[in-house]
Design a protein around this motif. Structure first.
Motif, PDB file in Angstrom:
ATOM      1  N   TYR A 167       0.815  -1.206   0.000  1.00  0.00           N
ATOM      2  CA  TYR A 167       0.000   0.000   0.000  1.00  0.00           C
ATOM      3  C   TYR A 167       0.853   1.262   0.000  1.00  0.00           C
ATOM      4  O   TYR A 167       0.487   2.266  -0.598  1.00  0.00           O
ATOM      5  N   SER A 168       1.963   1.261   0.725  1.00  0.00           N
ATOM      6  CA  SER A 168       2.750   2.485   0.884  1.00  0.00           C
ATOM      7  C   SER A 168       3.631   2.732  -0.327  1.00  0.00           C
ATOM      8  O   SER A 168       4.215   1.803  -0.882  1.00  0.00           O
ATOM      9  N   PRO A 169       3.767   3.992  -0.755  1.00  0.00           N
ATOM     10  CA  PRO A 169       4.690   4.306  -1.849  1.00  0.00           C
ATOM     11  C   PRO A 169       6.123   3.878  -1.551  1.00  0.00           C
ATOM     12  O   PRO A 169       6.883   3.564  -2.465  1.00  0.00           O
ATOM     13  N   ASN A 170       6.509   3.857  -0.273  1.00  0.00           N
ATOM     14  CA  ASN A 170       7.864   3.467   0.073  1.00  0.00           C
ATOM     15  C   ASN A 170       8.192   2.049  -0.373  1.00  0.00           C
ATOM     16  O   ASN A 170       9.346   1.745  -0.693  1.00  0.00           O
ATOM     17  N   ILE A 171       7.188   1.184  -0.418  1.00  0.00           N
ATOM     18  CA  ILE A 171       7.409  -0.198  -0.845  1.00  0.00           C
ATOM     19  C   ILE A 171       6.977  -0.399  -2.296  1.00  0.00           C
ATOM     20  O   ILE A 171       7.721  -0.939  -3.107  1.00  0.00           O
ATOM     21  N   PRO A 195       8.403   8.475  -7.605  1.00  0.00           N
ATOM     22  CA  PRO A 195       8.095   9.398  -8.705  1.00  0.00           C
ATOM     23  C   PRO A 195       7.397  10.650  -8.201  1.00  0.00           C
ATOM     24  O   PRO A 195       6.605  10.606  -7.248  1.00  0.00           O
ATOM     25  N   VAL A 196       7.687  11.758  -8.848  1.00  0.00           N
ATOM     26  CA  VAL A 196       7.074  13.032  -8.467  1.00  0.00           C
ATOM     27  C   VAL A 196       5.551  12.921  -8.475  1.00  0.00           C
ATOM     28  O   VAL A 196       4.858  13.400  -7.563  1.00  0.00           O
ATOM     29  N   GLU A 197       5.011  12.273  -9.501  1.00  0.00           N
ATOM     30  CA  GLU A 197       3.550  12.147  -9.615  1.00  0.00           C
ATOM     31  C   GLU A 197       2.970  11.400  -8.422  1.00  0.00           C
ATOM     32  O   GLU A 197       1.886  11.744  -7.923  1.00  0.00           O
ATOM     33  N   SER A 198       3.683  10.370  -7.958  1.00  0.00           N
ATOM     34  CA  SER A 198       3.204   9.600  -6.813  1.00  0.00           C
ATOM     35  C   SER A 198       3.238  10.431  -5.541  1.00  0.00           C
ATOM     36  O   SER A 198       2.287  10.421  -4.738  1.00  0.00           O
TER      37      SER A 198
END
Length: 549
Positions: free
Chosen positions: A41-45, A417-420
């Motif tokens: 779920y997290s952008p970090n992963i 990513p910037v968009e994320s």
């Protein structure tokens, strides 16, 4: 049976079968990783891929790993050993993050599952992921001023998260009640569980294809092959004792230098690394568990030997790592350690490379950025927690320039990513670019650092853990040093390690270090110099980033 490259295979496992097994086992680990990344779920992963997966045999030896995070993977055997002491049964899954019982630092949560497709445990599936928050005194669980581990987050010894195939609901709820953004944490844990389950399914396919006996024989064969190859590589290095020193730029509590000393002894086909002479454990959070020191050393040995050797337990067997108990690299609880995993690991890597450069100078590059540039931004109400390690310059090699804007050393993540970022968080990326003139000059130029400028649109807590803000990454063989890094908030410089409260509209800037150069700058070709200027990597054909005149 001896292979032409010096490796050996066990009787009964021919080279073709060995290669088939190696690829199949590594495919299991890679598929685990893909399952975890796709399900997170997290952008970090899911975006940065700050996670690692591996497969172990029933004796707790790593037999295959995905190409993920070096500091995760080298320390995983400690986690498996801690769980094996509890005699896990098929259908169980244990969670842990305790750095003093098999973990590295608290945000890295590890799940260990016995793998038993046919009823008997034949191995262990392991997934480790950096969770964007695990509680503690600051959002993101990376506080710069922590003095004890209790301030860094929820500490989890090996704890049964699944028993006989059923989730232990009260344990899960206890964990989630002590973290920010619990929904995201729940989703990431479920992704790890799915990854471990994928390993059991895929290993079951291998048992059906080859039979249990041959699969277990294959485990032994790939480990023995890697050990033999690494021993052969080490044997090709000159025997001797090689020393090196470096420092950390403070511990987050004090700005005083923290020395790290390594003595590397090569004796035939074995390497011993002794960190005697390193500082005692410090009040701040740059202490590193011995498992982290081992990870860093294993990584360096892998770099100076053939990187094509299959990565598994066999690569570690010829290497011993020691550090005095109560030292920076083998601290006693309740030492704070969250920065040790991310920053001290980088300096251990640098020191070990410096020592081995005396034995294998052509195999060791100039110093890279030597830091992960950890940036954590989060809301105290738990509505969001953003974590990023920011790339920088890779050191120049003896035959080519360093790479620009990449992760160096003990991390291997992508960027978010910037968009994320702008979709997931109340943040805008104002600038994300290479830093001209940050690479060290030389026959081969050091890689460039990066500049990331972030505006935060809500009140938040910012934590920075970084290095190489005082001491530049060194060039070698006459090459120039890379540029140091810089941190600022609303244009005002801030320390390398700091945690501050900010108001909505605040801008955070991180400029990362460049890599050192390699060789005499006068030997760089005119075509390369012109290309550097044309590509805006240097503003002047002969500029030295360490010259401030």
């Amino acid at each position: 049976m001896t292979e032409p490259d010096g490796g050996t295979t066990e009787p009964g496992i021919d080279p073709v079968t060995l290669e088939v097994f190696r690829n199949q086992l590594e495919s299991v680990a890679e598929e685990m990783g893909q399952t975890l990344i796709r399900g997170a779920y997290s952008p970090n992963i899911k975006e940065r891929r700050d996670c690692s997966t591996a497969l172990f045999d029933a004796d707790g030896r790593m037999v295959a790993q995905a190409e993920h995070i070096p500091v995760h993977l080298g320390a995983m055997p400690e986690a498996v050993a801690a769980v094996r002491k509890l005699e896990p049964e098929p259908g169980d899954v244990y969670a842990l993050n305790d750095p003093f019982t098999g973990g590295t630092h608290l945000p890295d949560v590890t799940l260990v599952s016995p793998v038993a497709p046919e009823g008997d445990v034949i191995g262990y599936a392991v997934s480790r992921a950096h969770h964007a928050d695990v509680g503690g005194m600051a959002p993101g669980s990376m506080p710069a001023g922590a003095r004890e581990i209790y301030q860094e987050g929820l500490r989890i010894p090996p704890t049964k998260l699944v028993e006989d195939g059923d989730p232990v609901a009260d344990v899960l709820e206890l964990l989630l009640s002590n973290v920010r953004n619990a929904g995201e944490r729940r989703g990431d844990l479920q992704a790890q569980l799915a990854a471990n389950q994928r390993a059991e399914t895929r290993l079951g396919d291998l048992l059906e294809e080859h039979g249990t006996g041959q699969v277990i024989e294959g485990f032994d064969a790939v480990i023995d092959y890697s050990r033999s190859r690494v021993e052969s590589e080490i044997d090709g290095l000159p025997d001797g004792e090689f020393e090196a020193r470096d420092v950390l730029e403070g511990d987050g509590v004090s700005d005083e230098d923290v020395p790290i000393h390594a003595t590397v002894t090569i004796d035939g086909s074995r390497v011993d690394v002794d960190f005697g002479g390193t500082a005692a454990q410090v009040p701040g959070n740059v202490n590193a568990p011995l498992s982290v020191a081992k990870s860093a050393v294993y990584f360096v040995v892998r770099c100076v030997t053939d990187p094509e050797i299959p990565p598994n337990h066999g690569c570690y067997e010829p290497v011993t790592v020691r550090a005095p108990e109560g030292s920076l690299l083998n601290p006693r609880p309740p030492a704070a350690v969250v920065g040790g995993n991310v920053e001290t690991s980088q300096r251990i890597t640098d020191v070990t490379f410096l020592a081995l450069a005396q034995a294998a100078p052509d195999r060791v590059p100039a110093q890279g950025q030597g830091t992960m540039n950890n940036l954590t931004i989060g809301a105290r109400d738990g509505s969001f927690t953003y974590y990023e390690t920011i790339g920088g310059g890779f050191g120049a090699r003896s035959d080519r320039d360093g790479m620009d804007g990449v992760q160096v050393g003990m991390t291997n993540t992508l960027n978010t990513p910037v968009e994320s970022i702008e979709t997931e968080y109340p943040m805008w990326i104002e600038r994300y670019a290479l830093r001209p003139d940050s690479g060290g000059v030389g026959r081969f130029r050091g890689g460039l650092g990066l500049e990331r400028v972030v505006t935060v649109e809500s009140d938040a807590t910012v934590s920075l853990l970084s290095e190489r803000r005082r001491y530049a990454p060194s060039g070698v063989a006459g090459g120039g040093n890379g540029a140091t890094g810089e941190n600022s908030i609303d244009g005002d410089p801030v320390p390398a390690k700091t945690t501050v409260e900010i108001e909505a509209g605040t801008t955070v800037t991180v400029r990362t270090p460049g890599g050192g150069g390699h060789g005499d700058p006068d030997e760089r070709t005119s075509q390369s110099l012109a290309a550097d200027v044309a590509d805006e990597k240097q503003t002047d054909e002969r500029r030295d980033p360490t010259n401030t005149d």
